[in-house]
Motif scaffolding. Structure first.
Motif, short mmCIF file in Angstrom:
data_model
loop_
_atom_site.label_atom_id
_atom_site.label_comp_id
_atom_site.label_asym_id
_atom_site.label_seq_id
_atom_site.Cartn_x
_atom_site.Cartn_y
_atom_site.Cartn_z
N VAL A 31 91.77 -11.59 9.10
CA VAL A 31 90.56 -12.42 9.18
C VAL A 31 90.00 -12.61 7.77
CG1 VAL A 31 88.24 -12.61 10.15
CG2 VAL A 31 90.07 -11.53 11.49
N PRO A 32 89.72 -13.85 7.35
CA PRO A 32 89.19 -14.07 6.00
C PRO A 32 87.96 -13.21 5.74
CG PRO A 32 89.72 -16.16 7.03
CD PRO A 32 89.89 -15.12 8.10
N GLY A 33 87.90 -12.64 4.55
CA GLY A 33 86.79 -11.76 4.23
C GLY A 33 85.59 -12.48 3.64
N ALA B 144 93.19 -18.45 17.72
CA ALA B 144 94.50 -17.98 17.27
C ALA B 144 94.57 -16.45 17.26
CB ALA B 144 94.80 -18.53 15.87
N TYR B 145 93.48 -15.80 16.81
CA TYR B 145 93.44 -14.34 16.80
C TYR B 145 93.47 -13.79 18.22
CZ TYR B 145 91.76 -15.33 12.05
OH TYR B 145 91.63 -15.81 10.77
N LYS C 149 85.94 -12.11 25.40
CA LYS C 149 85.31 -12.10 26.72
C LYS C 149 85.49 -13.45 27.42
CE LYS C 149 81.80 -8.60 25.70
NZ LYS C 149 80.34 -8.32 25.54
N ARG C 150 85.34 -14.52 26.68
CA ARG C 150 85.52 -15.86 27.27
C ARG C 150 86.95 -16.09 27.73
NH1 ARG C 150 81.88 -19.33 22.89
NH2 ARG C 150 79.84 -18.78 23.78
N SER C 151 87.89 -15.39 27.11
CA SER C 151 89.29 -15.52 27.51
C SER C 151 89.58 -14.74 28.79
CB SER C 151 90.20 -15.00 26.40
OG SER C 151 90.19 -13.58 26.35
N GLY C 152 88.62 -13.92 29.21
CA GLY C 152 88.81 -13.10 30.41
C GLY C 152 89.24 -11.67 30.13
N TYR C 153 89.24 -11.27 28.86
CA TYR C 153 89.67 -9.91 28.52
C TYR C 153 88.73 -8.88 29.13
CZ TYR C 153 91.04 -5.83 25.76
OH TYR C 153 91.45 -4.59 25.38
N LYS C 154 89.29 -7.87 29.77
CA LYS C 154 88.50 -6.84 30.46
C LYS C 154 88.70 -5.45 29.86
CE LYS C 154 87.01 -9.79 33.53
NZ LYS C 154 85.60 -10.25 33.49
N GLY C 155 89.46 -5.35 28.78
CA GLY C 155 89.72 -4.03 28.19
C GLY C 155 88.56 -3.52 27.37
N LEU C 156 88.77 -2.36 26.74
CA LEU C 156 87.75 -1.71 25.93
C LEU C 156 87.62 -2.40 24.57
CD1 LEU C 156 87.17 2.07 25.57
CD2 LEU C 156 87.45 0.70 23.49
N LEU C 157 86.39 -2.59 24.13
CA LEU C 157 86.10 -3.16 22.81
C LEU C 157 85.37 -2.12 21.98
CD1 LEU C 157 84.76 -6.67 23.94
CD2 LEU C 157 87.04 -6.15 23.06
#
Length: 421
Positions: free
Chosen positions: A226-228, A237-238, A271-279
Motif C-alpha cells: 500500500v503506498p505510504g 485490488a488489495y 466488510k463490503r465484500s462480505g468478509y466475516k473473518g477477524l480484523l
C-alpha cells in the motif's frame, strides 16, 4: 515498580490544551540558573532540559499529537514529586516533523545544537532520520521501539523495548498469540498481513510473518504494497488478493500493519465484500475515533494490539495514569489515547533511569545507570536495560471495538519471545 505519587499528580494532555502544550516554545519549567563548570549538556544546578520529536501533523491527516501531551504529563508529575534529585525537568515540548525525514533530522539538530537538550523523549514518528545524529551526539532518546533505530544503538531506547530486532534478537509474540486465543488456536488457521510500501512496512511484514508462522498460523498473504504517501481511493485490488490468498478462499484473519486512515479504508472495503473473518491492527485504540459514525462503523469488531495495559484495567498504575491526565487537563475528563500512553511511558523510562543515575547527572552517569536498570509491574510490564535495546519486553493485550465501546478481548499478559532470524 513505578514510584508512588507523594504530592498532587499532574499529567498530560487534552485536546483543549493542544495549542498550549504542543509548541516547542512551551516550557514545563523555566530555564534554571547555570550549573557549575563541567555540567553535562542540558543540565544545570536546578534543571534538566528535555525535548521531543512527534508527528503532530502529516500529509495524510494522521496525528500523534497526544504523544507530546502524554510526555508532559509524566514530567509534570516528576516535578511535583521534587524533580530528579532536586532538578526540575524543563520540558520544551515536541518539534513537529510532519512524518517527513528531512524535518525529523532538522528537529533533532535544533534540539541538540540550538536548544541544547540533555535528552529527547518522546520521539514518535514513522521516520527517524535523526537517529544517527542523536546517537553520534550521545543524546539519550526514548520512544516507541517500532523502528530499527531503537534496536542496537547505545543511546536510543524503546519504552517497551526493541520491537524490530536484528538477527540474534527476539520477537514479541503478543499479537499472534493474542489472535490465536481469540480464534481458539492457531493450528489450521490462516492470516493475511498487509503493510505500507515503506522501509518500516517491509520490516513489519518480515517480523510479523515470522511471528505468526512460529505461533502456528499459515501466512497466506504478506505484502508491503500500500503506498505510504497517500491513502488509496480504491481498495478493490488489495481486497481481491487478500480474499483469494488462502488457496482461493479468504483467510481467517486480516492483520493490518498500517495507520488509521488506511485501516478505515481497508476494513470498510473488506466488510463490503462480505468478509466475516477477524480484523486486527496496532493503532486504532483511541476513543476520539468514535466521534464519527463512519469511523466507528469501519472499525467496529476490530481487535487492536496494545503493548501496554488497556485503559479498562483497574490496576493502581492505570489509576495513577488517569489521575495524571485529568490533573494536567485542568481537572477535566479527556479521551485517552494510545499516543498519550506512548509519550507518558517514554518519559517514564527516562525519568526512572535518570533517578537511578544519582545527583551527579551526566550522559556518562545516565548510561551507566541504564546498563543495570530494571523494574517491575509497570504499564508495559517488567523492564530491563540494556535488554530492551535488543529485545522487546514481551507484554501486551488485545482490545475490541464493539457497539461503540472498547472491551478487553485478550487480557494484558507477557509472552515468551522467539528468536528473530
Amino acid at each position: 515498580m513505578l514510584r508512588p505519587i507523594r504530592t498532587l499528580a499532574a499529567a498530560a494532555a487534552a485536546l483543549a490544551l493542544v495549542s498550549a502544550c504542543n509548541s516547542a516554545s512551551h516550557h514545563t519549567d523555566p530555564g534554571g540558573k547555570p550549573g557549575p563548570a563541567g555540567d553535562s549538556r542540558g543540565v544545570t544546578a536546578d534543571s534538566i532540559k528535555v525535548g521531543g520529536i512527534v508527528s503532530m501533523t502529516s500529509a495524510g491527516g494522521y496525528s500523534k499529537k497526544d504523544t507530546d501531551l502524554g510526555a508532559k504529563a509524566r514530567y509534570l508529575r516528576a516535578n511535583a514529586e521534587g524533580g530528579i534529585h532536586g532538578r526540575r525537568i524543563d520540558y520544551l515540548g515536541a518539534e513537529d516533523d510532519g512524518q517527513d525525514p528531512a524535518k525529523n533530522m532538522a528537529a533533532a539538530r535544533k534540539l541538540v545544537q540550538q536548544d541544547k537538550v540533555f535528552a529527547v523523549s518522546p520521539m514518535s514518528s514513522v521516520t527517524f532520520s535523526g537517529a544517527d545524529f542523536l546517537e553520534q551526539e550521545k543524546v539519550p532518546t526514548f520512544g516507541w521501539g517500532t523502528l530499527p533505530s531503537f534496536c542496537g544503538p547505545k543511546y536510543i531506547y524503546g519504552f517497551n523495548g526493541c520491537l524490530v530486532p536484528t538477527p540474534g534478537g527476539t520477537l514479541n509474540q503478543t499479537w499472534p498469540e493474542g489472535i490465536g486465543a481469540v480464534l481458539g488456536g492457531a493450528q489450521g488457521k490462516s492470516v493475511a498481513i498487509i503493510a505500507n510500501d515503506s522501509d518500516a512496512g517491509k520490516f513489519g511484514i518480515r517480523t510479523f510473518q515470522q511471528g505468526f508462522t512460529s505461533a502456528g498460523f499459515t501466512v497466506s498473504y504478506a505484502k508491503a504494497s500500500v503506498p505510504g504517501t497517500a491513502v488509496p481511493s480504491d481498495w478493490s485490488a488489495y481486497v481481491k488478493d487478500i480474499l483469494q490468498s488462502n488457496g482461493g478462499k479468504a483467510p481467517d484473519a486480516v492483520v493490518s500493519v498500517m495507520q488509521t486512515p488506511n485501516n478505515i479504508g481497508l476494513f470498510t472495503a473488506l466488510k463490503r465484500s462480505g468478509y466475516k473473518g477477524l480484523l486486527s491492527d496496532p493503532t486504532d485504540y483511541d476513543p476520539g475515533l468514535l466521534a464519527k459514525d463512519a469511523t466507528k462503523q469501519a472499525l467496529d469488531g476490530v481487535h487492536v494490539l496494545l503493548q501496554f495495559e488497556p485503559f479498562e484495567s483497574d490496576s493502581p498504575e492505570m489509576a495513577r495514569f488517569k489521575a495524571d491526565i485529568k490533573a494536567a487537563a485542568g481537572g477535566q475528563e479527556v479521551p485517552l489515547s494510545l499516543h498519550m500512553m506512548t509519550g507518558y511511558m517514554s518519559a517514564d523510562l527516562f525519568v526512572s533511569i535518570a533517578q537511578k543515575a544519582g545527583k551527579d547527572l551526566t550522559v556518562e552517569s545516565f548510561q551507566a545507570a541504564a546498563q543495570g536498570f530494571s523494574d517491575t509491574a509497570t504499564l508495559v510490564g517488567d523492564r530491563a536495560e540494556p535488554k530492551g535495546q535488543k529485545d522487546s519486553f514481551g507484554c501486551g493485550a488485545l482490545v475490541q471495538l464493539k457497539d461503540g465501546a472498547y472491551g478487553v478481548s485478550v487480557p494484558f499478559k507477557c509472552y515468551e519471545p522467539i528468536p528473530f532470524k
